[in-house]
Motif scaffolding. Structure first.
Motif, PDB file in Angstrom:
ATOM      1  N   ARG A  82      35.454  41.266  54.744  1.00  0.00           N
ATOM      2  CA  ARG A  82      35.125  39.888  54.392  1.00  0.00           C
ATOM      3  C   ARG A  82      33.888  39.411  55.148  1.00  0.00           C
ATOM      4  NH1 ARG A  82      39.784  41.512  53.438  1.00  0.00           N
ATOM      5  NH2 ARG A  82      41.196  40.601  51.893  1.00  0.00           N
ATOM      6  N   ASP A 112      35.640  37.805  42.071  1.00  0.00           N
ATOM      7  CA  ASP A 112      36.087  39.175  41.801  1.00  0.00           C
ATOM      8  C   ASP A 112      36.690  39.861  43.018  1.00  0.00           C
ATOM      9  OD1 ASP A 112      35.103  38.716  39.293  1.00  0.00           O
ATOM     10  OD2 ASP A 112      33.287  39.924  39.540  1.00  0.00           O
ATOM     11  N   ARG A 113      37.063  39.085  44.017  1.00  0.00           N
ATOM     12  CA  ARG A 113      37.542  39.675  45.276  1.00  0.00           C
ATOM     13  C   ARG A 113      38.830  40.493  45.110  1.00  0.00           C
ATOM     14  NH1 ARG A 113      39.120  34.454  45.028  1.00  0.00           N
ATOM     15  NH2 ARG A 113      41.201  33.875  45.809  1.00  0.00           N
ATOM     16  N   LYS A 114      39.569  40.259  44.031  1.00  0.00           N
ATOM     17  CA  LYS A 114      40.809  41.002  43.803  1.00  0.00           C
ATOM     18  C   LYS A 114      40.659  42.070  42.725  1.00  0.00           C
ATOM     19  CE  LYS A 114      43.801  37.198  45.273  1.00  0.00           C
ATOM     20  NZ  LYS A 114      44.938  36.304  44.902  1.00  0.00           N
ATOM     21  N   ASN A 115      39.437  42.285  42.259  1.00  0.00           N
ATOM     22  CA  ASN A 115      39.204  43.262  41.192  1.00  0.00           C
ATOM     23  C   ASN A 115      39.000  44.670  41.722  1.00  0.00           C
ATOM     24  OD1 ASN A 115      39.344  41.050  39.554  1.00  0.00           O
ATOM     25  ND2 ASN A 115      37.345  41.324  38.585  1.00  0.00           N
ATOM     26  N   LYS A 171      41.574  48.042  43.622  1.00  0.00           N
ATOM     27  CA  LYS A 171      42.890  48.439  44.127  1.00  0.00           C
ATOM     28  C   LYS A 171      42.964  48.318  45.640  1.00  0.00           C
ATOM     29  CE  LYS A 171      44.431  51.188  40.252  1.00  0.00           C
ATOM     30  NZ  LYS A 171      45.221  52.354  39.808  1.00  0.00           N
ATOM     31  N   PRO A 231      42.399  46.041  48.932  1.00  0.00           N
ATOM     32  CA  PRO A 231      42.306  44.598  49.190  1.00  0.00           C
ATOM     33  C   PRO A 231      40.991  44.194  49.843  1.00  0.00           C
ATOM     34  CG  PRO A 231      43.673  45.658  50.849  1.00  0.00           C
ATOM     35  CD  PRO A 231      43.345  46.713  49.836  1.00  0.00           C
ATOM     36  N   ASN A 232      40.137  45.168  50.161  1.00  0.00           N
ATOM     37  CA  ASN A 232      38.922  44.886  50.930  1.00  0.00           C
ATOM     38  C   ASN A 232      37.619  45.224  50.207  1.00  0.00           C
ATOM     39  OD1 ASN A 232      40.510  44.160  53.246  1.00  0.00           O
ATOM     40  ND2 ASN A 232      40.819  46.337  53.645  1.00  0.00           N
ATOM     41  N   TYR A 289      34.982  42.784  48.288  1.00  0.00           N
ATOM     42  CA  TYR A 289      34.146  41.781  48.965  1.00  0.00           C
ATOM     43  C   TYR A 289      32.698  42.265  49.097  1.00  0.00           C
ATOM     44  CZ  TYR A 289      38.133  38.783  49.938  1.00  0.00           C
ATOM     45  OH  TYR A 289      39.210  37.940  49.793  1.00  0.00           O
TER      46      TYR A 289
END
Length: 308
Positions: free
Chosen positions: A206, A230-233, A235, A237-238, A241
């Protein structure tokens, strides 16, 4: 602080010469041996436990061995700073990342076959059938993701507790890169290495995305919007970003499905396709990486100066 800044400069100048001893190469050999031994000793779901043991053992040795060595050398200030600077330098991979991306860029000028082969050295996906735009996409994604994993994250952990914590992070990241795949072969033994890497990269990813946005003020609104949108696009979680920030800066679309070990892995896209990816985007992604790294060093120096 001076050791870390000197390590940053050494990485810019030297990169990772093949004939120089490197802790990460040793880490890779250790993990490879551990995987082979674990697969002989554990079967089925017990490989989850094997993965936990690998993480537990490696985190301890990666932190405490350099800590012990540096504590022994503290009475000898010159030697201490030389060793400390060297250890810090080995955790930063900006020049290496730049060199590898440029090799793909130059290989594209020769042939697709050459570029596919060169790309296969730095990504986990299958590359033998990729088109030029897919090769560029993979390279840009790798540079963006590794701006966090290979540059900002080790600098971040080095800023907190020096070389021992930075090397501990590098061990975690190396375990994930070797074992953290979600296919049938690695999903058990790689479960804990992957989850540990997710935790270790939570803040650095982040922070990297934010630094990318700030270091490219011309596209600050677009890149920040896409990074958040699109931070969750992904597989991971990082990863989205830094990839989202890079996609916004470049005005391209990253992500999408890829083949890994012959298996299709479905992934959503990141960014808007304002234009197609082009070869020069590889060079542009490298510039983004260096601007992000320099901004971190500047901010680190300012914070250190204010707190001293």
């Amino acid at each position: 602080m001076m050791d870390l800044i000197l390590a940053f400069v050494l990485d810019l100048i030297l990169g990772d010469p093949e004939d120089v001893p490197h802790p990460v190469k040793l880490m890779g050999k250790i993990i490879s041996i551990e995987e082979k031994v674990s697969r002989r000793l554990f079967k089925g779901n017990m490989l989850y436990f094997a993965g936990f043991l690998i993480v537990f053992f490696n985190v301890i040795i990666a932190f405490f061995i350099p800590l012990y060595i540096l504590n022994l050398l503290k009475p000898y200030k010159v030697i201490y700073h030389i060793v400390n600077t060297y250890l810090l330098y080995t955790t930063i991979a900006a020049r290496c990342l730049s060199d590898e991306a440029n090799k793909v860029y130059n290989a594209l000028k020769e042939s697709l076959e050459s570029a596919r082969l060169r790309l296969s050295y730095i990504v986990g996906r299958d590359t033998k059938n990729l088109k030029e735009e897919e090769i560029v996409r993979a390279t840009v994604e790798t540079v963006a993701e590794n701006t966090s994993d290979g540059v900002i994250a080790p600098l971040f952990y080095a800023s907190i507790y020096g070389a021992p914590l930075a090397l501990c992070y590098k061990m975690i990241n190396t375990m994930d890169s070797m074992l953290g795949y979600k296919n049938e072969r690695f999903k058990r033994i790689g479960f804990f290495p992957a989850k540990t890497d997710d935790i270790a990269n939570f803040i650095p990813a982040r922070l990297t995305g934010l630094l990318m946005v700030l270091s490219n003020p011309k596209y600050i609104k677009r890149s920040f919007r896409i990074m958040i949108r699109d931070r969750k696009n992904h597989k991971s979680p990082n990863c989205a970003y830094p990839e989202g920030a890079a996609a916004g800066i470049l005005g391209v679309q990253l992500g999408g499905s890829n083949y890994y070990f012959g298996e299709l892995v479905e992934k959503p896209t990141i960014g808007d396709r304002l234009r197609p990816l082009q070869r020069d985007d590889v060079k542009k992604s490298i510039v983004i990486m260096y601007k992000t790294e320099i901004l971190y060093i500047v901010l680190f120096t300012v914070v250190w100066w204010c707190l001293r």
